[in-house]
Design an enzyme around this catalytic site. Structure first.
Site, short mmCIF file in Angstrom:
data_model
loop_
_atom_site.label_atom_id
_atom_site.label_comp_id
_atom_site.label_asym_id
_atom_site.label_seq_id
_atom_site.Cartn_x
_atom_site.Cartn_y
_atom_site.Cartn_z
N GLY A 127 -9.94 48.03 -23.13
CA GLY A 127 -10.20 48.39 -21.74
C GLY A 127 -11.58 48.94 -21.47
CB ILE A 128 -14.40 49.95 -23.63
CG1 ILE A 128 -15.50 51.00 -23.40
CG2 ILE A 128 -14.96 48.75 -24.40
CD1 ILE A 128 -15.92 51.73 -24.64
N GLY A 186 -14.91 47.74 -29.63
CA GLY A 186 -14.71 48.96 -28.86
C GLY A 186 -13.26 49.08 -28.48
CE LYS A 227 -13.19 44.78 -26.98
NZ LYS A 227 -12.43 45.93 -26.41
NE ARG A 247 -33.88 58.48 -25.34
CZ ARG A 247 -34.37 59.48 -24.62
NH1 ARG A 247 -33.91 60.72 -24.80
NH2 ARG A 247 -35.31 59.26 -23.71
CG ASP A 284 -7.06 40.33 -27.47
OD1 ASP A 284 -7.30 41.53 -27.23
OD2 ASP A 284 -5.99 39.93 -27.94
CG HIS A 328 -9.25 44.41 -30.53
ND1 HIS A 328 -8.61 43.58 -29.62
CD2 HIS A 328 -9.84 45.40 -29.80
CE1 HIS A 328 -8.79 44.05 -28.40
NE2 HIS A 328 -9.53 45.16 -28.48
#
Length: 316
Positions: A161-162, A158, A164, A248, A182, A143
Site C-alpha cells: 500500500g505504499i 516496500g 509501488k 543526501r 505484486d 513481493h
C-alpha cells in the site's frame, strides 16, 4: 558440474527444439534433465569414461560420427553399451545423422532415448546450453514491482500500500515498461546476473487500489509490457520520517543480496508532494551512469574538497 534442484522434462526440450524421436525410452515422459551443460562424447567413443557426467545430454556430430564409422560393429556395441549404461537423459544426433544400428540396438537394450535434428552440432549445443541455463537457474520470489526504465530493471520494494503499483502506472504513462506487479520471480542466470519475470497467472496485470486490476497490455498497448528484464537496481520505498537521517549526497553504497548476487540498492523516502515516478527515472539514469564509470556524488565531493584545499587559510 554444478548440481541443481530444478529439472526440465525431456519431453519439453524435444518439443521446444523440434527434435525427432528415433527411439523413445519406456520412461520418456518421466525423464528429467538436471544438468545445465551439454557434452559431445568424443573421448567416450574411444572408451575413456573417467570424469564422465551422466546427467548431461549428449550430442553427436560429424566428427564423432566419422570416428564411429572406423570402428567394428562389435566395438560400436561395446562403446554404446557402456555409454548408455550410465542412463544419460538422451543422445542427440545433429545434422540429421543416421544413428548406427548398433546404437539403436544398445539404446533399446539399455532403454535410453535417441533423438535427431537437422541443425549443426555447434548450434544445437550452444542453444541447448543457453536454454537449460535459463530453465535450471536458481530462483526465488519476492513481493514487489519490477519495471524497466531507460533500459534499467528497477525492483521496487516496500510495505503493501505504499504506492509501488501507482508509481509503476505513472511510469507506464511515460513510456516505460512493466514486467511484474505484486510478485516477482527472480532467476540467477550467471554469477552476477539476475533476471526477473512475472508468474504466468498474473502476467501483464497490475492492481491499483481504488480502481482494481487492469490489463496493462490492453490499456497501454503491447509496448508497455515485457516478459523479463535484468534486475539492475533495488529501490526500497519507505514512508518519510523526520526522525530518520537519509543520505543526501549518494556516496553511501548500499546493496541487497539476492541469490548470492549483490545488487545496488537505494532507499527512497516518500511523502505527499514528492513525484515518485520522476525520482525513479532519475534513479535509473543515475545508476546507468555509475555502470558507465561516472559518479556525480563522488565528483561533487571531490570538487568540494578541492575547493577547501585551495582556499585553506584564506579569509572570506
Amino acid at each position: 558440474m554444478p548440481m541443481n534442484s530444478y529439472s526440465v522434462p525431456l519431453k519439453t526440450v524435444v518439443e521446444e527444439f523440434h527434435l525427432t524421436v528415433t527411439y523413445a525410452s519406456t520412461d520418456f515422459d518421466r525423464v528429467q534433465i538436471m544438468g545445465e551443460e551439454v557434452s559431445r562424447p568424443g573421448l567416450q567413443m574411444t572408451g575413456f569414461f573417467n570424469h564422465f557426467e551422466p546427467l548431461r545430454v549428449q550430442v553427436i556430430g560429424n566428427v564423432e560420427s566419422a570416428y564411429m564409422n572406423t570402428l567394428s560393429s562389435e566395438r560400436k556395441r561395446e562403446i554404446f553399451g557402456e555409454l548408455f549404461s550410465y542412463k544419460i537423459p538422451a543422445l542427440i544426433f545433429a545434422r540429421n545423422i543416421e544413428p548406427p544400428e548398433e546404437c539403436l540396438e544398445m539404446a533399446r537394450e539399455k532403454d535410453v532415448t535417441i533423438l535427431r535434428c537437422m541443425e549443426s552440432t555447434t548450434y544445437v549445443v550452444s542453444t541447448l546450453i543457453t536454454y537449460l541455463k535459463n530453465a535450471l537457474a536458481p530462483r526465488i520470489s519476492r513481493h514487489g514491482v519490477l519495471v524497466e526504465v531507460y533500459g534499467e530493471g528497477l525492483l521496487l520494494m516496500g510495505e503493501s500500500g505504499i504506492g509501488k503499483s501507482e508509481a509503476a502506472a505513472e511510469l507506464l504513462k511515460r513510456g516505460h515498461r512493466l514486467i511484474a506487479d505484486d510478485a516477482v520471480d527472480i532467476r540467477k542466470i550467471a554469477d552476477n546476473t539476475l533476471m526477473g519475470t512475472s508468474p504466468e497467472l498474473i502476467r501483464n496485470y497490475i492492481e491499483i487500489r481504488g480502481i482494481g486490476v487492469i490489463n496493462v497490455a490492453k490499456l497501454f498497448g503491447m509496448a508497455a509490457i515485457k516478459k523479463e528484464t535484468a534486475i539492475n537496481l533495488v529501490i526500497n520505498i519507505v514512508p518519510w520520517s523526520s526522525e530518520q537521517i537519509y543520505d543526501r549526497l549518494g556516496l553511501e553504497e548500499q546493496y541487497m543480496d539476492l541469490l548470492g548476487v549483490k545488487v545496488p540498492a537505494i532507499t527512497i523516502p516518500i511523502k505527499p508532494g514528492r513525484n515518485l515516478a520522476v525520482i525513479l527515472e532519475v534513479a535509473a539514469m543515475n545508476n546507468r551512469q555509475k555502470k558507465m564509470g561516472y559518479n556525480a556524488a563522488a565528483e561533487f565531493t571531490e570538487q568540494i574538497n578541492r575547493h577547501f584545499d585551495e582556499h585553506t587559510g584564506q579569509s572570506f
